[in-house]
Scaffold this motif. Structure first.
Motif, short mmCIF file in Angstrom:
data_model
loop_
_atom_site.label_atom_id
_atom_site.label_comp_id
_atom_site.label_asym_id
_atom_site.label_seq_id
_atom_site.Cartn_x
_atom_site.Cartn_y
_atom_site.Cartn_z
N LEU A 1 10.18 -6.23 -4.29
CA LEU A 1 10.05 -5.79 -2.91
C LEU A 1 8.59 -5.99 -2.49
O LEU A 1 7.67 -5.47 -3.11
N ASN A 2 8.39 -6.75 -1.42
CA ASN A 2 7.04 -7.17 -1.02
C ASN A 2 6.82 -6.85 0.45
O ASN A 2 7.53 -7.34 1.32
N LYS A 3 5.82 -6.02 0.71
CA LYS A 3 5.47 -5.65 2.09
C LYS A 3 4.06 -6.14 2.46
O LYS A 3 3.44 -5.61 3.37
N PRO B 1 0.85 -1.19 0.00
CA PRO B 1 0.00 0.00 0.00
C PRO B 1 0.89 1.25 0.00
O PRO B 1 2.02 1.22 0.50
N VAL B 2 0.39 2.33 -0.53
CA VAL B 2 1.17 3.57 -0.61
C VAL B 2 1.66 3.98 0.77
O VAL B 2 2.80 4.45 0.94
N PRO C 1 -4.66 -1.48 -6.96
CA PRO C 1 -4.06 -1.24 -5.64
C PRO C 1 -2.84 -2.11 -5.42
O PRO C 1 -2.67 -3.14 -6.09
N LEU C 2 -1.99 -1.69 -4.52
CA LEU C 2 -0.78 -2.42 -4.10
C LEU C 2 0.35 -2.37 -5.11
O LEU C 2 1.42 -2.89 -4.85
N GLN C 3 0.13 -1.72 -6.27
CA GLN C 3 1.19 -1.56 -7.26
C GLN C 3 1.24 -0.12 -7.77
O GLN C 3 1.43 0.12 -8.97
N SER C 4 1.09 0.82 -6.88
CA SER C 4 1.00 2.24 -7.28
C SER C 4 2.26 2.72 -8.00
O SER C 4 2.16 3.44 -9.00
N ALA D 1 12.30 6.78 -0.82
CA ALA D 1 13.47 6.21 -1.50
C ALA D 1 13.06 5.01 -2.36
O ALA D 1 13.57 4.85 -3.48
N GLU D 2 12.15 4.19 -1.88
CA GLU D 2 11.69 3.03 -2.65
C GLU D 2 10.91 3.47 -3.89
O GLU D 2 11.10 2.92 -4.98
N ALA D 3 10.05 4.48 -3.72
CA ALA D 3 9.29 4.98 -4.87
C ALA D 3 10.22 5.58 -5.92
O ALA D 3 10.03 5.38 -7.13
N LEU D 4 11.23 6.31 -5.45
CA LEU D 4 12.19 6.93 -6.37
C LEU D 4 12.95 5.87 -7.15
O LEU D 4 13.08 5.94 -8.38
N ARG D 5 13.46 4.87 -6.44
CA ARG D 5 14.26 3.84 -7.11
C ARG D 5 13.44 3.05 -8.13
O ARG D 5 13.88 2.84 -9.27
#
Length: 331
Positions: free
Chosen positions: A195-197, A94-95, A146-149, A101-105
């Motif tokens: 990457l899985n949260k 989720p967002v 969802p979950l892959q924004s 940093a993860e979104a940027l990469r």
């Protein structure tokens, strides 16, 4: 005449399958990906078809590395005819659980990686006034889930950049073809190393296709003049459903979009992600969903052969019309 194709993300998944398809079709291939061992195995597979294969470990998020790869390819193989952008990285979360940093990469790899590929390819193709660039998109660039924004946002950005570039090529009267190939759910290793949260192992939303299906579409895109190719009926359905009833799609995905992307298997504590560094291992084109995956797409077949199908329908329609006229006038 030797044809040369560059495939990013060629170490595994769709990129690996595309490298095999181009080699089978007689192209010399340059293979870009991060893991050198996996890339060398992909190159060995390509060489079995009697072509040259040049593996170049490259992080596509680094423009200088991509540019250097372009220089090396033309120095060692020759002028680039086709550049295929496949490489990506993603985050299942989720967002609210994604860091900046993860979104940027993920954006740097998935979006800027394709932008870098387009720029490097254009620099070489423009003086020759020929060449083809194939960008691999997704149904999720039209209908986010969802979950892959981060992934959905990057794929949408690729589509926007591609459309802008296409208009510029037309304006400049350049004979450089630009195509997007939009994919459905595909059985690749990304669901094991993204990457899985979520707490549970990720899965593609069925129906799932084997990577050879989009690989064949990518090769077809490189050798045709199509503007865009939608692979698989699920891609067509997702795009049109969102155009017709986007609010319904929002609510449907809010209800079903979480469970459909997770298995009932808990994520292992030592789960490794490829967001920052390549995950070592003998991964290939396929993921762990072979038993659930399709190796054919009827929609893709009809799209590839649409001219013949349209001609056949026209002939059939003409024959029906002539039959009716003959009956009416008692010929």
């Amino acid at each position: 005449m030797t044809r040369i194709a560059v495939i990013t993300g060629a170490g595994a998944g769709v990129g690996r399958a595309a490298a095999e398809q181009f080699a089978r079709a007689g192209y010399d291939v340059a293979l870009l990906s991060r893991d050198p061992d996996r890339l060398e195995r992909a190159a060995q597979e390509a060489r079995r078809h009697g072509v040259r294969a040049l593996p170049i470990p490259t992080d596509v998020a680094d423009f200088d590395a991509v540019a250097a790869a372009g220089d090396r390819i033309e120095a060692e193989l020759g002028p680039i005819d086709v550049w295929v952008n496949v490489a990506f990285a993603t985050v299942f979360a989720p967002v609210k659980h994604i860091t900046a940093a993860e979104a940027l990469r993920a954006t740097q790899v998935t979006y800027l990686g394709q932008v870098h590929g387009m720029m490097v390819a254009l620099k070489r193709m423009t003086p020759r006034n020929r060449g083809t660039i194939v960008n691999v998109g997704s149904a999720l660039s039209y209908r986010s889930v969802p979950l892959q924004s981060v992934y959905c946002g990057a794929k949408s950005a690729i589509r926007g950049f591609t459309d802008s570039l296409r208009s510029e090529l037309i304006h400049d009267k350049l004979d450089i073809h630009l195509c997007m190939v939009d994919l459905p759910a595909v059985n690749t290793p990304q669901f094991d190393w993204a990457l899985n949260k979520l707490g549970f192992r990720a899965q593609p939303v069925p129906p799932i296709f084997q990577p050879e299906v989009p690989a064949r579409a990518i090769l077809f895109a490189a050798e045709s003049r199509r503007r865009e190719i939608w692979v698989g009926w699920p891609t067509v359905k997702a795009i049109w459903a969102n155009r017709i009833a986007p609010a319904f799609a929002d609510r449907y995905l809010a209800k079903h979009g979480y469970s459909s992307q997770m298995t009932d298997q808990k994520l292992k504590p030592d789960h490794k992600s490829n967001l920052w560094d390549a995950v070592p291992g003998d991964y290939g084109a396929h993921g762990r969903f072979d038993a659930k995956s399709r190796d054919r797409s009827v929609e893709m077949f009809t799209d590839r052969h649409r001219d013949a199908i349209y001609a056949g329908l026209a002939l059939l329609g003409g024959a029906v019309l002539l039959h009716r006229l003959a009956k009416r006038f008692d010929i």
